[in-house]
Scaffold this active site. Structure first.
Site, PDB file in Angstrom:
ATOM      1  N   ASP A   1     -80.641  14.141  -7.170  1.00  0.00           N
ATOM      2  CA  ASP A   1     -81.817  14.825  -6.618  1.00  0.00           C
ATOM      3  C   ASP A   1     -82.724  13.736  -6.067  1.00  0.00           C
ATOM      4  O   ASP A   1     -83.325  12.968  -6.834  1.00  0.00           O
ATOM      5  CB  ASP A   1     -82.529  15.633  -7.704  1.00  0.00           C
ATOM      6  CG  ASP A   1     -83.774  16.336  -7.171  1.00  0.00           C
ATOM      7  OD1 ASP A   1     -84.172  16.085  -6.021  1.00  0.00           O
ATOM      8  OD2 ASP A   1     -84.365  17.132  -7.924  1.00  0.00           O
ATOM      9  N   VAL A   2     -82.837  13.649  -4.747  1.00  0.00           N
ATOM     10  CA  VAL A   2     -83.578  12.535  -4.138  1.00  0.00           C
ATOM     11  C   VAL A   2     -85.081  12.611  -4.386  1.00  0.00           C
ATOM     12  O   VAL A   2     -85.802  11.679  -4.059  1.00  0.00           O
ATOM     13  CB  VAL A   2     -83.308  12.410  -2.616  1.00  0.00           C
ATOM     14  CG1 VAL A   2     -81.850  12.141  -2.334  1.00  0.00           C
ATOM     15  CG2 VAL A   2     -83.813  13.631  -1.851  1.00  0.00           C
TER      16      VAL A   2
ATOM     17  N   TYR B   1     -91.712  20.893   8.440  1.00  0.00           N
ATOM     18  CA  TYR B   1     -90.461  20.178   8.756  1.00  0.00           C
ATOM     19  C   TYR B   1     -90.715  19.068   9.779  1.00  0.00           C
ATOM     20  O   TYR B   1     -90.293  17.916   9.570  1.00  0.00           O
ATOM     21  CB  TYR B   1     -89.420  21.174   9.283  1.00  0.00           C
ATOM     22  CG  TYR B   1     -88.059  20.558   9.517  1.00  0.00           C
ATOM     23  CD1 TYR B   1     -87.222  20.235   8.450  1.00  0.00           C
ATOM     24  CD2 TYR B   1     -87.604  20.285  10.806  1.00  0.00           C
ATOM     25  CE1 TYR B   1     -85.967  19.670   8.665  1.00  0.00           C
ATOM     26  CE2 TYR B   1     -86.361  19.720  11.032  1.00  0.00           C
ATOM     27  CZ  TYR B   1     -85.545  19.417   9.955  1.00  0.00           C
ATOM     28  OH  TYR B   1     -84.300  18.848  10.170  1.00  0.00           O
TER      29      TYR B   1
HETATM   30  P1  NAD Z   1     -77.280  21.024   5.161  1.00  0.00           P
HETATM   31  O1  NAD Z   1     -78.182  21.983   4.480  1.00  0.00           O
HETATM   32  O2  NAD Z   1     -75.861  21.439   5.360  1.00  0.00           O
HETATM   33  O3  NAD Z   1     -77.253  19.606   4.422  1.00  0.00           O
HETATM   34  C1  NAD Z   1     -78.342  19.119   3.680  1.00  0.00           C
HETATM   35  C2  NAD Z   1     -77.803  18.561   2.385  1.00  0.00           C
HETATM   36  O4  NAD Z   1     -78.893  17.974   1.647  1.00  0.00           O
HETATM   37  C3  NAD Z   1     -77.187  19.651   1.496  1.00  0.00           C
HETATM   38  O5  NAD Z   1     -75.912  19.242   1.062  1.00  0.00           O
HETATM   39  C4  NAD Z   1     -78.177  19.773   0.354  1.00  0.00           C
HETATM   40  O6  NAD Z   1     -77.592  20.184  -0.876  1.00  0.00           O
HETATM   41  C5  NAD Z   1     -78.731  18.356   0.292  1.00  0.00           C
HETATM   42  N1  NAD Z   1     -79.997  18.298  -0.421  1.00  0.00           N
HETATM   43  C6  NAD Z   1     -81.068  19.119  -0.313  1.00  0.00           C
HETATM   44  N2  NAD Z   1     -82.022  18.770  -1.189  1.00  0.00           N
HETATM   45  C7  NAD Z   1     -81.555  17.687  -1.860  1.00  0.00           C
HETATM   46  C8  NAD Z   1     -82.086  16.858  -2.901  1.00  0.00           C
HETATM   47  N3  NAD Z   1     -83.309  17.094  -3.430  1.00  0.00           N
HETATM   48  N4  NAD Z   1     -81.339  15.831  -3.370  1.00  0.00           N
HETATM   49  C9  NAD Z   1     -80.099  15.609  -2.849  1.00  0.00           C
HETATM   50  N5  NAD Z   1     -79.537  16.341  -1.863  1.00  0.00           N
HETATM   51  C10 NAD Z   1     -80.269  17.378  -1.392  1.00  0.00           C
HETATM   52  O7  NAD Z   1     -77.966  20.704   6.560  1.00  0.00           O
HETATM   53  P2  NAD Z   1     -77.678  19.536   7.618  1.00  0.00           P
HETATM   54  O8  NAD Z   1     -78.027  20.116   8.934  1.00  0.00           O
HETATM   55  O9  NAD Z   1     -76.354  18.928   7.418  1.00  0.00           O
HETATM   56  O10 NAD Z   1     -78.832  18.500   7.255  1.00  0.00           O
HETATM   57  C11 NAD Z   1     -78.604  17.110   7.047  1.00  0.00           C
HETATM   58  C12 NAD Z   1     -79.779  16.326   7.574  1.00  0.00           C
HETATM   59  O11 NAD Z   1     -79.831  16.459   8.988  1.00  0.00           O
HETATM   60  C13 NAD Z   1     -81.135  16.801   7.058  1.00  0.00           C
HETATM   61  O12 NAD Z   1     -81.965  15.686   6.791  1.00  0.00           O
HETATM   62  C14 NAD Z   1     -81.684  17.585   8.233  1.00  0.00           C
HETATM   63  O13 NAD Z   1     -83.085  17.662   8.205  1.00  0.00           O
HETATM   64  C15 NAD Z   1     -81.147  16.783   9.384  1.00  0.00           C
HETATM   65  N6  NAD Z   1     -81.109  17.462  10.674  1.00  0.00           N
HETATM   66  C16 NAD Z   1     -80.333  18.554  10.886  1.00  0.00           C
HETATM   67  C17 NAD Z   1     -80.298  19.139  12.138  1.00  0.00           C
HETATM   68  C18 NAD Z   1     -79.431  20.332  12.450  1.00  0.00           C
HETATM   69  O14 NAD Z   1     -79.479  20.819  13.584  1.00  0.00           O
HETATM   70  N7  NAD Z   1     -78.627  20.833  11.517  1.00  0.00           N
HETATM   71  C19 NAD Z   1     -81.056  18.603  13.184  1.00  0.00           C
HETATM   72  C20 NAD Z   1     -81.842  17.496  12.935  1.00  0.00           C
HETATM   73  C21 NAD Z   1     -81.859  16.916  11.687  1.00  0.00           C
END
Ligand code: NAD
Length: 266
Positions: A71-72, A163
């Protein structure tokens, strides 16, 4: 040291898993850190223990890949994830701070709890993990920190102040740490994904009235293809490639690399 080791937070699925795959293919040993059994309630499902196991099973055929619960937002948990990485693989060269969550809505209806948790994961998580990993990174021959920010960290949007604010902050932390850690040879960069069809989009930002996952994906692809200059949404492979690039580019630090098919150009 010929082998290199990466620790990827939020690596059980989505963009994080794409980054895990890219590093594993490039010969890194990879530790995946994600919530697992500690997955708490959020407005969409986060990665539970099953997701963590599936990620290791999917990746471990080709490379040394392991996982730990993380948990970050919790300092002790961050320290334990770094300790688990050192115990399992003996070193840490690249820390990828990818864990992130999203919520959206007008400020009048947005809860303080949601605001705090978004900042705790998306921004404070980078601080806690980087602090926990610092000694191990200083011992590496080619140390790097890669933060997953967002195009939402470069341009604000209505109903997205928590966000976007957390992602602007992630870029500020990236720039500041790049200056502070340069004397140790540690590069610190961010990647800024555009629009990737992960849980964030499919389960929250663009919810669909179908439960058919394939149909959901098709709807998403069609809508985004019309809006994105290069004609398609971004993929987790695009993000893996970008993360690997900034981790290995030894004279690149402090940048926030947009990977967005032309949605924004800086
Ligand atoms: P996702 O929800 O599939 O992945 C996010 C991951 O972070 C999940 O596996 C979740 O369990 C984990 N997580 C959440 N809270 C946590 C915590 N407290 N400790 C440890 N792990 C935790 O979504 P994603 O799109 O793969 O997101 C990954 C990153 O990319 C994020 O930082 C997101 O903000 C960023 N992002 C995503 C997009 C998009 O279009 N999907 C665009 C820009 C940035």
């Amino acid at each position: 040291m010929s082998k290199k080791v990466a620790l990827v937070t939020g690596g059980a699925r989505g963009i994080g898993l794409g980054i895990v795959h890219a590093f594993a293919e490039a010969g890194y040993a990879v530790m995946i850190g994600d919530l697992g059994a500690g997955a708490a309630d959020w407005n969409y499902q986060l990665a539970d223990a099953g997701a963590l196991q599936r990620a290791v099973a999917a990746e471990s055929g080709q490379a040394e890949v392991d996982a730990c619960e993380l948990d970050v937002t919790n300092e002790a948990s961050c320290q334990q994830a770094v300790a688990a990485t050192l115990e399992r693989f003996g070193q840490l060269d690249v820390l990828v701070n990818n864990a992130g969550i999203v919520d959206s809505g007008p400020i009048s209806e947005f809860s303080e709890a949601a605001w705090d948790r978004i900042f705790a994961v998306n921004t404070k998580g980078i601080f806690l993990m980087s602090k926990a990993a610092l000694d191990a990174l200083k011992a590496s021959e080619a140390p790097a920190i890669v933060n997953t920010a967002s195009i939402a960290g470069k341009e604000g949007h209505a109903n997205m102040s928590a966000y976007c604010g957390s992602k602007f902050a992630a870029i500020g932390v990236t720039q500041s740490l790049s200056a502070e850690l340069a004397p140790f040879g540690i590069t610190v960069n961010a990647i800024c994904p555009g629009i990737v069809g992960t849980a964030m989009w499919l389960d929250h930002l663009m919810p669909s009235n179908t439960t058919d996952e394939a149909q959901k994906n098709r709807n998403f692809q069609e809508v985004m293809a019309q809006q994105i200059p290069l004609g398609r949404p971004q993929t987790v492979e695009d993000m893996g490639q970008a993360a690997l690039y900034v981790a290995n580019a030894r004279n690149v630090t402090g940048i926030a690399l947009t990977v967005a098919g032309g949605i924004i150009k800086y």
